[in-house]
Structures are given as C-alpha cells and as structure tokens.
Design a protein around this motif. Sequence first.
Motif, PDB file in Angstrom:
ATOM      1  N   LEU A  25      -7.778   3.367  -6.065  1.00 57.55           N
ATOM      2  CA  LEU A  25      -6.348   3.657  -6.193  1.00 57.55           C
ATOM      3  C   LEU A  25      -5.508   2.436  -5.825  1.00 57.55           C
ATOM      4  O   LEU A  25      -4.504   2.136  -6.492  1.00 57.55           O
ATOM      5  CB  LEU A  25      -5.980   4.848  -5.311  1.00 57.55           C
ATOM      6  N   LEU A  26      -5.907   1.707  -4.796  1.00 59.37           N
ATOM      7  CA  LEU A  26      -5.154   0.516  -4.399  1.00 59.37           C
ATOM      8  C   LEU A  26      -5.211  -0.564  -5.483  1.00 59.37           C
ATOM      9  O   LEU A  26      -4.199  -1.212  -5.783  1.00 59.37           O
ATOM     10  CB  LEU A  26      -5.685  -0.032  -3.075  1.00 59.37           C
ATOM     11  N   TYR A  27      -6.376  -0.755  -6.077  1.00 54.88           N
ATOM     12  CA  TYR A  27      -6.488  -1.737  -7.170  1.00 54.88           C
ATOM     13  C   TYR A  27      -5.635  -1.305  -8.372  1.00 54.88           C
ATOM     14  O   TYR A  27      -4.984  -2.135  -9.019  1.00 54.88           O
ATOM     15  CB  TYR A  27      -7.943  -1.914  -7.588  1.00 54.88           C
ATOM     16  N   ALA A  28      -5.625  -0.018  -8.654  1.00 54.20           N
ATOM     17  CA  ALA A  28      -4.788   0.499  -9.741  1.00 54.20           C
ATOM     18  C   ALA A  28      -3.315   0.320  -9.416  1.00 54.20           C
ATOM     19  O   ALA A  28      -2.512  -0.095 -10.273  1.00 54.20           O
ATOM     20  CB  ALA A  28      -5.106   1.978  -9.982  1.00 54.20           C
ATOM     21  N   PHE A  29      -2.962   0.611  -8.172  1.00 54.79           N
ATOM     22  CA  PHE A  29      -1.560   0.518  -7.765  1.00 54.79           C
ATOM     23  C   PHE A  29      -1.061  -0.920  -7.827  1.00 54.79           C
ATOM     24  O   PHE A  29       0.114  -1.165  -8.155  1.00 54.79           O
ATOM     25  CB  PHE A  29      -1.396   1.083  -6.350  1.00 54.79           C
ATOM     26  N   ASN A  30      -1.923  -1.869  -7.556  1.00 57.54           N
ATOM     27  CA  ASN A  30      -1.562  -3.277  -7.677  1.00 57.54           C
ATOM     28  C   ASN A  30      -1.134  -3.600  -9.116  1.00 57.54           C
ATOM     29  O   ASN A  30      -0.138  -4.304  -9.354  1.00 57.54           O
ATOM     30  CB  ASN A  30      -2.746  -4.144  -7.260  1.00 57.54           C
ATOM     31  N   LEU A  31      -1.877  -3.062 -10.104  1.00 56.84           N
ATOM     32  CA  LEU A  31      -1.525  -3.276 -11.512  1.00 56.84           C
ATOM     33  C   LEU A  31      -0.221  -2.565 -11.860  1.00 56.84           C
ATOM     34  O   LEU A  31       0.575  -3.075 -12.659  1.00 56.84           O
ATOM     35  CB  LEU A  31      -2.655  -2.767 -12.410  1.00 56.84           C
ATOM     36  N   VAL A  32      -0.023  -1.398 -11.274  1.00 64.76           N
ATOM     37  CA  VAL A  32       1.221  -0.649 -11.512  1.00 64.76           C
ATOM     38  C   VAL A  32       2.430  -1.465 -11.076  1.00 64.76           C
ATOM     39  O   VAL A  32       3.413  -1.607 -11.824  1.00 64.76           O
ATOM     40  CB  VAL A  32       1.186   0.697 -10.758  1.00 64.76           C
ATOM     41  N   LEU A  33       2.355  -2.038  -9.878  1.00 67.17           N
ATOM     42  CA  LEU A  33       3.492  -2.788  -9.340  1.00 67.17           C
ATOM     43  C   LEU A  33       3.791  -4.041 -10.160  1.00 67.17           C
ATOM     44  O   LEU A  33       4.948  -4.487 -10.223  1.00 67.17           O
ATOM     45  CB  LEU A  33       3.235  -3.167  -7.883  1.00 67.17           C
ATOM     46  N   LYS A  34       2.781  -4.608 -10.774  1.00 69.78           N
ATOM     47  CA  LYS A  34       3.002  -5.798 -11.606  1.00 69.78           C
ATOM     48  C   LYS A  34       3.831  -5.477 -12.852  1.00 69.78           C
ATOM     49  O   LYS A  34       4.497  -6.356 -13.407  1.00 69.78           O
ATOM     50  CB  LYS A  34       1.661  -6.413 -12.015  1.00 69.78           C
TER      51      LYS A  34
ATOM     52  N   LYS B 120      -3.666  -5.606   1.982  1.00 64.68           N
ATOM     53  CA  LYS B 120      -3.144  -6.906   2.412  1.00 64.68           C
ATOM     54  C   LYS B 120      -3.596  -8.024   1.476  1.00 64.68           C
ATOM     55  O   LYS B 120      -2.807  -8.908   1.112  1.00 64.68           O
ATOM     56  CB  LYS B 120      -3.602  -7.200   3.845  1.00 64.68           C
ATOM     57  N   GLU B 121      -4.871  -7.976   1.064  1.00 58.60           N
ATOM     58  CA  GLU B 121      -5.387  -8.991   0.150  1.00 58.60           C
ATOM     59  C   GLU B 121      -4.671  -8.957  -1.193  1.00 58.60           C
ATOM     60  O   GLU B 121      -4.499  -9.996  -1.849  1.00 58.60           O
ATOM     61  CB  GLU B 121      -6.890  -8.792  -0.056  1.00 58.60           C
ATOM     62  N   LEU B 122      -4.245  -7.762  -1.616  1.00 66.09           N
ATOM     63  CA  LEU B 122      -3.526  -7.619  -2.877  1.00 66.09           C
ATOM     64  C   LEU B 122      -2.020  -7.866  -2.719  1.00 66.09           C
ATOM     65  O   LEU B 122      -1.279  -7.826  -3.713  1.00 66.09           O
ATOM     66  CB  LEU B 122      -3.758  -6.214  -3.449  1.00 66.09           C
ATOM     67  N   SER B 123      -1.600  -8.087  -1.470  1.00 66.87           N
ATOM     68  CA  SER B 123      -0.174  -8.310  -1.150  1.00 66.87           C
ATOM     69  C   SER B 123       0.694  -7.113  -1.551  1.00 66.87           C
ATOM     70  O   SER B 123       1.826  -7.277  -2.022  1.00 66.87           O
ATOM     71  CB  SER B 123       0.337  -9.592  -1.839  1.00 66.87           C
ATOM     72  N   ILE B 124       0.150  -5.921  -1.345  1.00 69.77           N
ATOM     73  CA  ILE B 124       0.920  -4.709  -1.656  1.00 69.77           C
ATOM     74  C   ILE B 124       1.126  -3.858  -0.400  1.00 69.77           C
ATOM     75  O   ILE B 124       1.550  -2.708  -0.481  1.00 69.77           O
ATOM     76  CB  ILE B 124       0.226  -3.852  -2.741  1.00 69.77           C
ATOM     77  N   GLU B 125       0.824  -4.433   0.772  1.00 64.29           N
ATOM     78  CA  GLU B 125       0.888  -3.644   2.005  1.00 64.29           C
ATOM     79  C   GLU B 125       2.285  -3.112   2.296  1.00 64.29           C
ATOM     80  O   GLU B 125       2.447  -2.094   2.991  1.00 64.29           O
ATOM     81  CB  GLU B 125       0.365  -4.448   3.206  1.00 64.29           C
ATOM     82  N   ASN B 126       3.316  -3.775   1.744  1.00 63.77           N
ATOM     83  CA  ASN B 126       4.686  -3.300   1.963  1.00 63.77           C
ATOM     84  C   ASN B 126       5.065  -2.148   1.041  1.00 63.77           C
ATOM     85  O   ASN B 126       6.148  -1.583   1.162  1.00 63.77           O
ATOM     86  CB  ASN B 126       5.683  -4.447   1.789  1.00 63.77           C
ATOM     87  N   ARG B 127       4.189  -1.822   0.099  1.00 66.23           N
ATOM     88  CA  ARG B 127       4.443  -0.714  -0.829  1.00 66.23           C
ATOM     89  C   ARG B 127       3.428   0.426  -0.663  1.00 66.23           C
ATOM     90  O   ARG B 127       3.371   1.303  -1.501  1.00 66.23           O
ATOM     91  CB  ARG B 127       4.426  -1.220  -2.273  1.00 66.23           C
ATOM     92  N   VAL B 128       2.644   0.340   0.398  1.00 64.89           N
ATOM     93  CA  VAL B 128       1.656   1.384   0.694  1.00 64.89           C
ATOM     94  C   VAL B 128       1.828   1.811   2.148  1.00 64.89           C
ATOM     95  O   VAL B 128       1.935   0.969   3.039  1.00 64.89           O
ATOM     96  CB  VAL B 128       0.208   0.876   0.492  1.00 64.89           C
ATOM     97  N   LYS B 129       1.860   3.118   2.367  1.00 61.29           N
ATOM     98  CA  LYS B 129       1.948   3.628   3.739  1.00 61.29           C
ATOM     99  C   LYS B 129       0.826   4.625   3.984  1.00 61.29           C
ATOM    100  O   LYS B 129       0.641   5.569   3.230  1.00 61.29           O
ATOM    101  CB  LYS B 129       3.295   4.289   4.001  1.00 61.29           C
ATOM    102  N   PHE B 130       0.069   4.383   5.054  1.00 60.71           N
ATOM    103  CA  PHE B 130      -0.954   5.312   5.493  1.00 60.71           C
ATOM    104  C   PHE B 130      -0.346   6.198   6.579  1.00 60.71           C
ATOM    105  O   PHE B 130      -0.087   5.741   7.691  1.00 60.71           O
ATOM    106  CB  PHE B 130      -2.174   4.555   6.033  1.00 60.71           C
ATOM    107  N   TRP B 131      -0.151   7.450   6.259  1.00 60.99           N
ATOM    108  CA  TRP B 131       0.555   8.368   7.152  1.00 60.99           C
ATOM    109  C   TRP B 131      -0.366   9.028   8.176  1.00 60.99           C
ATOM    110  O   TRP B 131       0.117   9.647   9.127  1.00 60.99           O
ATOM    111  CB  TRP B 131       1.251   9.454   6.346  1.00 60.99           C
ATOM    112  N   GLY B 132      -1.679   8.919   7.971  1.00 70.96           N
ATOM    113  CA  GLY B 132      -2.591   9.629   8.858  1.00 70.96           C
ATOM    114  C   GLY B 132      -2.555  11.125   8.591  1.00 70.96           C
ATOM    115  O   GLY B 132      -2.020  11.593   7.581  1.00 70.96           O
ATOM    116  N   PHE B 133      -3.113  11.888   9.514  1.00 71.59           N
ATOM    117  CA  PHE B 133      -3.126  13.338   9.369  1.00 71.59           C
ATOM    118  C   PHE B 133      -1.709  13.894   9.443  1.00 71.59           C
ATOM    119  O   PHE B 133      -0.902  13.483  10.278  1.00 71.59           O
ATOM    120  CB  PHE B 133      -3.979  13.982  10.466  1.00 71.59           C
ATOM    121  N   GLN B 134      -1.407  14.839   8.561  1.00 70.15           N
ATOM    122  CA  GLN B 134      -0.118  15.523   8.555  1.00 70.15           C
ATOM    123  C   GLN B 134      -0.362  17.030   8.579  1.00 70.15           C
ATOM    124  O   GLN B 134      -1.090  17.556   7.745  1.00 70.15           O
ATOM    125  CB  GLN B 134       0.679  15.158   7.304  1.00 70.15           C
ATOM    126  N   ASP B 135       0.236  17.719   9.563  1.00 72.94           N
ATOM    127  CA  ASP B 135       0.017  19.162   9.637  1.00 72.94           C
ATOM    128  C   ASP B 135       0.786  19.912   8.560  1.00 72.94           C
ATOM    129  O   ASP B 135       0.546  21.096   8.334  1.00 72.94           O
ATOM    130  CB  ASP B 135       0.355  19.711  11.029  1.00 72.94           C
TER     131      ASP B 135
END
Length: 358
Positions: free
Chosen positions: A209-218, A243-258
């Motif tokens: 998904l992250l590799y796909a999302f990198n292409l989406v943002l381009k 971070k390697e794809l330089s998309i860390e500012n467009r991805v958020k890991f929210w962790g567990f959500q109740d």
Amino acid sequence: MKIKIIYYISTLEVGGAERVTVNFIRKLDRNIFDIYLILVEKRGSFLDLIPDYVKIIDLNSKKTLYSILKLRKEIKNIQPNIIYSTLFRTHIAIDLALIFMKKRPKTLFRSPTSPKILIERGELNWIMRLLIEKAYRGANKILAQTPQMRDEISKYHAINIDKIESFLNPLDTKLIDKKIENTLSPFDNSMINIVAAGRLSTVKGFDILLYAFNLVLKKNDCFFLHIIGRDGGEKRNLEKIAKELSIENRVKFWGFQDNPYRFFYYSNLFVLSSRREGLPNAVLENLYLKKPIVATRCISFMDELIDDKKSGFLVDVDDYIALSEAILNYKKIDMNRVESRKKAKSLEINSLLIDLVK
C-alpha cells in the motif's frame, strides 16, 4: 430451561476472530441462552463490548495449550449444551479437553481462514493439520466464512460437506451506528483521506500500500493515507519504507482505535491491501457504511462482495501499480451499485444454535 453455551477464545485483543466472537455473543437472545465466555487469559480491548449478563471465566494461562485441563474442569462444572471456538488452537484444545468425557457438549467450530492458502503456502505444518482435522471430524458443525471456504474445508481436510455451514461474518450494525453518532471527523477535510485498517503485519500488505501510495502522490498530491491498527511487528519497517519514499508527511499510523468506525465513516476511500484474509470484517463494515472500496483479491469471494469497476475496484495481491491506479480512479465507484452479501447467507446464529441441540 435455557441452553447453556460456552464461547472459548484465547483473549479479546483486537482481531477478526475476536470481533466475530463478540458479535455472535451480542446477537444471542439472552432469554434463550445462558452464555459463558471462557478466556485463556482475560485481557483485550473487546472486553468492554461483552454484555454484563455474560459470565466471564478467566483460565489465567499464558498459552492455550496450558489451559486444556482448566478448560476441561470448567466444561464439567458448567455442563454446557454447546461450546463454540473460532481459532485453530482453541479447536484443538476443546477436542483434547473432551477426550473420554461422558457427557459431551455439541461443538461448533468456525474456520478462521482459507485452508487452501495455508496448505499451499506451507503455513500449516503436518502436526497442526492432523490436529485440526481430528477436531473437525469430532465437531458437530463447522462454520465457513464463504461458500468457497466451505468447499476448501471439505477438500483439504476431508470433511463431509454436509457438516459445514457457510455464512458471512455477522455485523453489529447497532454498535456501528452508535459509534458514528455525534462524532467529529478526525481528518483534514481539505485532503482526500484514505483509510486502511488491520494489524501491522506482513499479511496485511501495508508495505504494498505504501509503494502504491507513493505513485498516487506523484500524480495527485491531494491524498492522505491513514492506517489504523495495533503493531504486529511491522510498524518500524513500514515507517522506514514511508521515510525512504519521502511520503512520511502524508501517512499517519494511528495505532489501535477503539472506534474505527468514525475513521471509516468520514473517509473518502477504504483500501484493503491484504495478501490473505479469511473474510475481512473491515470490508463488510465499509460496505454497510456505503464507502468506496479498493481491495486486493486476497480471497476469491471478494468478487461476490464487490462488483469490479462498478461498485468498487479489485486488484491482484502484491500489484502496487494496479493498486495505485485503482486509488486514483476511486471517484468512478458507483456506490448506488453496492450489493454486499450477495451469494452467502448471513448467519442467524440463534436458530443455528437451537437446531444444533435438537
């Protein structure tokens, strides 16, 4: 006299099997059933969803294997009519606990995932396969999540197909409605917000998904990716990829959500990138909420849930290019054509259990 039923599971930590167990329990008619929940270890975020009339028993064991003698003792004390399990290891534990027991309850075992995928990929060793098949042969009824899984259980485990019932995982729609009522969006609504959900593990395909999302943002930098779910060992690797794809500012890991439902409800798109699943509850929940979905063909039944290129987009597992293209075209999804639960029936658990003890 009420029908006594035991639900036996390891914990109530967040997971698909645990969610289905909770939904089953909440759908039971308390006027008909006397409900017991036996936990190998009493912990987990889903404990708060168990009604107060359910009797919870904590075996206080670190592993399912260590709980077998304690389980046997509780079964003898309760004298249940039915005992239900939804994980391979708890199927096996029940089967072993019932050895030489004179008064045996009816056993209802739900298959957690596709045996075809597990066996063909070598993810099920011969000892586990032998023990699972022994448990299945002794079961009174086996529940398959899809018609295809029903056929697979019969074929790969040599079980009489008449013993196997196919159904779709039950949804607690009242709970979903309550959880989204009077909530606020967690997102920046100036963005196109994608939500993905699940334990952060390789099987969920979040790396793809992250590799796909990198292409989406381009091609369109208006998207933002939100991933919700507890760490299953992959979080650090996923953060590294972002971070390697330089998309860390467009991805958020929210962790567990109740309350994942507010994320689904306010999103523009739900994406399932899994490499394999049993039957993804999150897809069923997003279909109920009428949200656009892009998903991998991680199970063959996905084609029955989503009408490809009409009510959603389906792509092959691990194909990040196709996944990116589907995400970019999400506005072409016609939510008026969504027809979830087409080919498999939704289980009426009360009737099934009553019939089981007749």
